[in-house]
Write a protein that holds these residues in place. Structure first.
Motif, PDB file in Angstrom:
ATOM      1  N   CYS A  68      -7.510   0.173  -6.618  1.00 38.87           N
ATOM      2  CA  CYS A  68      -7.176  -1.171  -7.095  1.00 38.87           C
ATOM      3  C   CYS A  68      -8.462  -1.961  -7.350  1.00 38.87           C
ATOM      4  O   CYS A  68      -9.397  -1.920  -6.556  1.00 38.87           O
ATOM      5  N   CYS A 116      -0.069  -7.007 -10.800  1.00 42.18           N
ATOM      6  CA  CYS A 116       0.888  -6.171 -10.083  1.00 42.18           C
ATOM      7  C   CYS A 116       2.318  -6.336 -10.609  1.00 42.18           C
ATOM      8  O   CYS A 116       3.118  -5.401 -10.546  1.00 42.18           O
ATOM      9  N   GLY A 138       3.667  -8.036  -4.555  1.00 43.03           N
ATOM     10  CA  GLY A 138       3.597  -7.735  -5.976  1.00 43.03           C
ATOM     11  C   GLY A 138       3.902  -8.947  -6.829  1.00 43.03           C
ATOM     12  O   GLY A 138       3.350  -9.117  -7.911  1.00 43.03           O
ATOM     13  N   CYS A 175      -0.839  -2.454 -14.590  1.00 45.29           N
ATOM     14  CA  CYS A 175      -1.970  -2.212 -13.701  1.00 45.29           C
ATOM     15  C   CYS A 175      -2.949  -1.245 -14.368  1.00 45.29           C
ATOM     16  O   CYS A 175      -2.565  -0.137 -14.761  1.00 45.29           O
ATOM     17  N   SER A 235       7.293  -0.918  -6.269  1.00 41.19           N
ATOM     18  CA  SER A 235       6.165  -1.849  -6.318  1.00 41.19           C
ATOM     19  C   SER A 235       4.882  -1.057  -6.586  1.00 41.19           C
ATOM     20  O   SER A 235       4.045  -1.466  -7.384  1.00 41.19           O
ATOM     21  N   LEU A 236       4.712   0.056  -5.899  1.00 46.49           N
ATOM     22  CA  LEU A 236       3.601   0.967  -6.154  1.00 46.49           C
ATOM     23  C   LEU A 236       4.090   2.170  -6.958  1.00 46.49           C
ATOM     24  O   LEU A 236       5.272   2.511  -6.936  1.00 46.49           O
ATOM     25  N   ARG A 268      -3.321  -4.421   0.949  1.00 45.30           N
ATOM     26  CA  ARG A 268      -4.227  -4.537  -0.202  1.00 45.30           C
ATOM     27  C   ARG A 268      -5.522  -3.764   0.002  1.00 45.30           C
ATOM     28  O   ARG A 268      -6.067  -3.204  -0.964  1.00 45.30           O
ATOM     29  N   THR A 328      -0.018  -0.154  -9.295  1.00 42.91           N
ATOM     30  CA  THR A 328       1.213  -0.945  -9.222  1.00 42.91           C
ATOM     31  C   THR A 328       1.948  -0.935 -10.557  1.00 42.91           C
ATOM     32  O   THR A 328       2.228  -1.980 -11.134  1.00 42.91           O
ATOM     33  N   GLN A 337      -4.901  -8.263 -10.451  1.00 44.96           N
ATOM     34  CA  GLN A 337      -3.796  -9.203 -10.215  1.00 44.96           C
ATOM     35  C   GLN A 337      -2.757  -9.156 -11.346  1.00 44.96           C
ATOM     36  O   GLN A 337      -2.275 -10.174 -11.813  1.00 44.96           O
TER      37      GLN A 337
END
Length: 522
Positions: free
Chosen positions: A412, A418, A341, A423, A161-162, A404, A428, A416
């Protein structure tokens, strides 16, 4: 049609001039021919009615739609009405991460007379903030390796996800600041372990990092990894605030060698996380599994995370704890306002209990069942500022987690995107070019500074309230406006159970749920 006709005529004219006057006219003819071809394609396609009726110019509609989020965020929204996080909160995080003072001139921009406005009660005899912020000891009677938890920690976010650099920056920041980093359910990756930060290893329904080839829980692998010195606690994820009751799907195209190794799955194969756990199906089996996890982890603090749904079901878990004589060391309550995400919009908007009600429910259930002193409660869901921390402590939490806000600290910009792998700041995404933009050394220091300033802010707020530590916070110190001339404290707005009351004589408002709660059935 007129714009397309004009472009086509201009293209024909440019072609004629290119052939009769000068080859330089091809510089105009080429783009005009491309636009003519695009307009012809618009007329022929059947997917978009707008483009069939308005060839060429119809593309402006899609361009504006693509730019709308950025235009809204940077030019339209006011400081205090953006979503999910308004500009004021984002600015606080950015400034603290950079080491600047998050101060505001000329007073608040918020309407303090609007229904729902909340405020904390200051003391006429404030105190000096402590030199060192308070910590919370996590570890019940069956825990042999308790952990000192910070008031604010990194909430669950998986590698995958990251990005690798985002995970590493968060972990190094946690190591420098002395707080915990939840791995998320995507397994223990090298990036979690390289930074030297304290880890809460989260196990989800896919049992990533400790699973058999068939997707079942693998005890030996779990025990080996839980024994790592970096792992301070282990957590079983029951549900996530933004999408309770939904499993996940990671497309095979995204499962590269690193992600496959961390999750214990084949490279390039689509990975499915079920919506439910295979290792238990009743509250009693859940409690027993928690005890087994703690045993396999060598007595390290063990707990679970959930987004609260049915109060009766949680009371069934409390009854199972009483029946088995086993309690988790901690429970993390994830609010439905929490992030993710990617999630189905209907789930994010409509399913699950918001953090305030979920937190109060879990706190009351444990108090009423006489179990609260054995279990620490963490709160997760839109925690970003010192006042957020204090409010959650007042509502029953012992500590908080932020996801977040920590993402903001590593760069970040709330684009939005993700779930798109695009990104713009490398947080992300698994795109190597985008990931490279996130400088680990700089961002880890930002994470440390943000955490330090935010916990210090929470300590300063408590001191202003005349409270030396979180134990002095009570619900009557948090107030909410419920009408033009009416303000009520949380002590008045919500019911707060007395210790052990469910075991003696449940109040009328809880009696039905307590009576029907079954430790052998959800």
């Amino acid at each position: 049609m007129l714009p397309l006709l004009l472009v086509a005529l201009a293209a024909a004219g440019a072609l004629l001039l290119a052939g009769t006057v000068s080859a330089w006219w091809w510089c105009a003819a080429g783009p005009l021919l491309a636009l003519t071809a695009l307009g012809g394609g618009d007329l022929a396609q059947r997917r978009h009615s707008v483009l069939r009726n308005y060839p060429l110019t119809g593309h402006l509609r899609f361009l504006m739609e693509a730019l709308r989020p950025e235009l809204q965020q940077y030019f339209v929204e006011r400081n205090f009405d953006g979503r999910p996080y308004d500009r004021t909160v984002r600015t606080i995080v950015y400034e603290r991460a950079k080491g600047d003072e998050a101060e505001e001139p000329f007073g608040t921009e918020r309407d303090v007379y609007v229904d729902g406005y909340e405020f904390l009660e200051p003391s006429m005899r404030p105190l000096d903030p402590p030199d060192e912020p308070p910590v919370v000891r996590v570890g019940g009677p069956d825990c042999t390796q308790p952990y000192e938890m910070s008031l604010l920690n990194v909430s669950a976010m998986s590698f995958g996800s990251l990005s690798s650099n985002a995970i590493l920056a968060l972990n190094r920041g946690a190591a420098m600041g002395g707080f915990a980093h939840d791995t998320g359910e995507g397994g223990l990756s090298d990036h979690h372990l390289r930074g030297g930060g304290d880890l809460i290893w989260e196990i989800g329904t896919g049992y990533f990092g400790c699973r058999t080839a068939e997707g079942d829980f693998e005890e030996r692998e779990f025990a080996d990894k839980a024994a790592l010195p970096e792992v301070k606690c282990v957590s079983l994820k029951l549900s996530q605030g933004a999408k309770p009751g939904v499993g996940g799907v990671l497309p095979g195209a995204k499962v590269n060698a690193e992600i496959a190794r961390a999750r214990g799955v084949p490279e390039g194969a689509t990975v499915v996380s079920p919506a439910y756990h295979r290792v238990f199906s009743t509250p009693r089996e859940l409690v027993r599994f928690i005890a087994r996890m703690r045993e396999l982890a060598g007595g390290k603090p063990t707990g679970f995370k959930l987004c609260v749904g049915s109060r009766r079901q949680f009371l069934a878990v409390c009854k199972a704890m009483l029946a088995e004589g086993v309690t988790p060391d901690f429970i993390v309550v994830d609010g439905s306002e929490g992030g993710t995400g990617a999630a189905p919009l209907e789930f994010a908007d409509n399913i699950g209990t918001p953090l305030t009600e979920g937190l109060i429910t879990v706190h009351n259930a444990l108090v009423g069942a006489g179990l609260r002193d054995r279990v620490r409660i963490g709160a997760s869901g839109k925690v970003a500022t010192g006042s957020d921390i204090v409010k959650r402590l007042l509502q029953g939490a012992d500590y908080t987690n932020a996801a977040r806000a920590m993402m903001f600290a590593v760069g970040c910009v709330q684009a939005q995107r993700c779930h798109t792998n695009t990104c713009p700041v490398g947080v992300t995404t698994q795109d190597p070019r985008r990931v490279r933009a996130l400088d680990v050394a700089d961002k880890s220091e930002r994470v440390r500074r943000y955490h330090q300033a935010t916990v210090r802010s929470a300590s300063q707020i408590m001191a202003a309230m005349g409270v030396r530590d979180p134990g002095g916070l009570t619900p009557h110190r948090l107030l909410r406006r419920i009408g033009p001339t009416t303000v009520r404290s949380y002590a008045e707005l919500y019911e707060w159970l007395a210790p052990g009351v469910l075991l003696a004589e449940p109040p009328r408002t809880w009696a039905a749920d307590w009576t029907t709660a079954d430790p052998d059935s959800f």
